[in-house]
Design an enzyme around this catalytic site. Structure first.
Site, short mmCIF file in Angstrom:
data_model
loop_
_atom_site.label_atom_id
_atom_site.label_comp_id
_atom_site.label_asym_id
_atom_site.label_seq_id
_atom_site.Cartn_x
_atom_site.Cartn_y
_atom_site.Cartn_z
N SER A 9 33.87 10.86 80.82
CA SER A 9 34.90 10.15 81.58
C SER A 9 35.44 9.01 80.72
O SER A 9 34.68 8.13 80.30
CB SER A 9 34.29 9.57 82.85
OG SER A 9 35.14 8.56 83.34
N HIS A 34 37.55 13.97 81.13
CA HIS A 34 37.61 13.61 82.55
C HIS A 34 38.42 12.32 82.68
O HIS A 34 38.12 11.32 82.02
CB HIS A 34 36.20 13.44 83.10
CG HIS A 34 36.14 13.20 84.57
ND1 HIS A 34 36.28 14.20 85.51
CD2 HIS A 34 35.95 12.06 85.29
CE1 HIS A 34 36.18 13.70 86.73
NE2 HIS A 34 36.00 12.39 86.63
N ASP A 36 39.90 9.55 85.18
CA ASP A 36 39.71 8.95 86.50
C ASP A 36 40.91 8.08 86.90
O ASP A 36 41.20 7.07 86.27
CB ASP A 36 38.46 8.08 86.51
CG ASP A 36 37.19 8.91 86.55
OD1 ASP A 36 37.09 9.79 87.42
OD2 ASP A 36 36.31 8.68 85.70
N MET A 38 42.46 5.72 89.73
CA MET A 38 42.08 4.90 90.89
C MET A 38 43.24 3.99 91.27
O MET A 38 43.95 3.49 90.39
CB MET A 38 40.87 4.04 90.55
CG MET A 38 39.68 4.86 90.07
SD MET A 38 38.24 3.82 89.83
CE MET A 38 37.09 4.99 89.11
N HIS A 67 40.89 13.43 87.91
CA HIS A 67 40.19 13.16 89.17
C HIS A 67 40.97 12.08 89.92
O HIS A 67 40.91 10.91 89.57
CB HIS A 67 38.75 12.70 88.83
CG HIS A 67 37.94 12.27 90.00
ND1 HIS A 67 36.74 11.62 89.86
CD2 HIS A 67 38.15 12.39 91.34
CE1 HIS A 67 36.25 11.36 91.06
NE2 HIS A 67 37.08 11.80 91.97
N MET A 69 41.65 9.58 92.65
CA MET A 69 41.07 8.76 93.72
C MET A 69 42.20 7.89 94.23
O MET A 69 42.24 6.67 94.02
CB MET A 69 39.90 7.93 93.15
CG MET A 69 38.69 8.80 92.81
SD MET A 69 37.52 8.00 91.69
CE MET A 69 38.23 8.46 90.12
N MET A 138 30.42 14.29 94.09
CA MET A 138 30.20 12.91 93.64
C MET A 138 28.73 12.55 93.86
O MET A 138 28.21 12.69 94.98
CB MET A 138 31.07 11.93 94.44
CG MET A 138 32.57 12.04 94.22
SD MET A 138 33.12 11.85 92.52
CE MET A 138 32.51 10.22 92.11
N ASP A 176 29.66 14.28 89.25
CA ASP A 176 30.27 13.06 88.70
C ASP A 176 29.55 11.83 89.24
O ASP A 176 29.58 11.57 90.44
CB ASP A 176 31.75 13.04 89.11
CG ASP A 176 32.53 11.88 88.49
OD1 ASP A 176 31.96 11.09 87.73
OD2 ASP A 176 33.74 11.79 88.80
C1 DX5 Z 1 33.52 7.10 89.49
C2 DX5 Z 1 34.25 8.03 88.53
C3 DX5 Z 1 33.38 8.59 87.48
C4 DX5 Z 1 32.79 7.55 86.56
C5 DX5 Z 1 31.45 8.07 86.13
O1 DX5 Z 1 34.35 6.80 90.54
O2 DX5 Z 1 34.81 9.12 89.24
O3 DX5 Z 1 34.01 9.62 86.76
O4 DX5 Z 1 33.55 7.30 85.42
O5 DX5 Z 1 30.83 7.09 85.37
P1 DX5 Z 1 29.28 7.16 85.08
O6 DX5 Z 1 29.00 8.43 84.36
O7 DX5 Z 1 29.07 5.94 84.25
O8 DX5 Z 1 28.57 7.11 86.40
ZN ZN Z 2 35.53 10.93 88.09
#
Ligand code: DX5
Ligand code: ZN
Length: 227
Positions: A9, A34, A36, A38, A67, A69, A138, A176
């Site tokens: 990620s 990956h 992310d 947000m 991903h 969010m 998750m 994840d």
């Molecule tokens: C959390 C993200 C993950 C995050 C994982 O909301 O969706 O992808 O980056 O990070 P680690 O591997 O550090 O838990």
């Molecule tokens: Zn993620």
């Protein structure tokens, strides 16, 4: 593609040199990026959008696994498809019409994934499993990297693995949150085949490694080889 896929990620990468971080982690043996997204609304953090996806797209042929969010979901889907995403996943709670959002992702030319928070029930799969390319479990509450793996996710992975196998379809089962060298084998045994790891990879860079992340990716693969 190998049987197991490692998806670092970029949330935990050094954003001041993101291109180099992406290139290094792939050269070190990662399979997928990956990504992310947000929005400070669906989750309490704010990260990166389609412009950043577009910027890293020319650096690699590896799949970019977006991903989402964010809430709402639909408006931003075509933007990520245009920016070069290969896979787009979303949370059922963030979409008013789950089947429609899956259709939109596929019409945009991407693979579609549905994401389950730790307390989100699996019944959302009941009527859409045949349309999904990826299911993401998750193992932390979404919003931040570096959190602790929630063990109940193992039971969920086992149940989803059972459903995928019963369907006979080629659906990736991704996990994840909190995945690292110490637990990746156990997570694989529960049925995951695609492993997101943020802090465990980007937090373990070594200047002495040719591609900075060779040691940690090898350590993850060595664990998976035992499964
Ligand atoms: C959390 C993200 C993950 C995050 C994982 O909301 O969706 O992808 O980056 O990070 P680690 O591997 O550090 O838990
Ligand atoms: Zn993620």
């Amino acid at each position: 593609m190998p049987k197991f896929r490692i998806a670092p990620s970029i949330l935990s990468a050094n954003f001041a040199k993101l291109g180099e971080e992406v290139t290094s982690v792939l050269a070190a043996g990662a399979d997928i990026i990956h990504f992310d997204v947000m929005d400070n609304h669906y989750v309490p953090n704010l990260t990166i959008g389609p412009l950043v996806c577009e910027a890293i797209r020319p650096l690699t042929q590896a799949p970019i696994d977006v991903h989402l969010m964010v809430k709402p979901v639909d408006r931003i889907v075509p933007d990520f498809a245009k920016a070069g995403a290969n896979i787009i996943s979303f949370h059922p709670e963030a979409s008013e019409h789950i089947d429609r959002t899956i259709g939109l992702i596929k019409e945009s030319g991407c693979k579609a994934g549905l994401v389950f928070n730790p307390a989100t029930p699996l019944h959302y799969l009941d009527h859409v499993l045949d349309k999904l390319d990826l299911i993401l479990i998750m193992s932390v509450n979404p919003g931040f990297g570096g959190q602790k793996f929630i063990a109940e996710a193992l039971n969920k992975l086992r149940e989803v693995r059972r459903r995928i196998d019963a369907s006979g379809r080629d659906i990736w089962l991704e996990v994840d949150g909190g995945v690292k060298v110490d637990n990746i084998a156990e997570v694989a045994r529960a049925g995951a085949d695609t492993f997101v790891a943020g802090s465990a990879v980007y937090g373990a860079g070594k200047a002495s490694d040719p591609n900075r992340y060779d040691s940690v990716i090898s350590a993850l693969r060595a664990e998976l080889a035992e499964v």
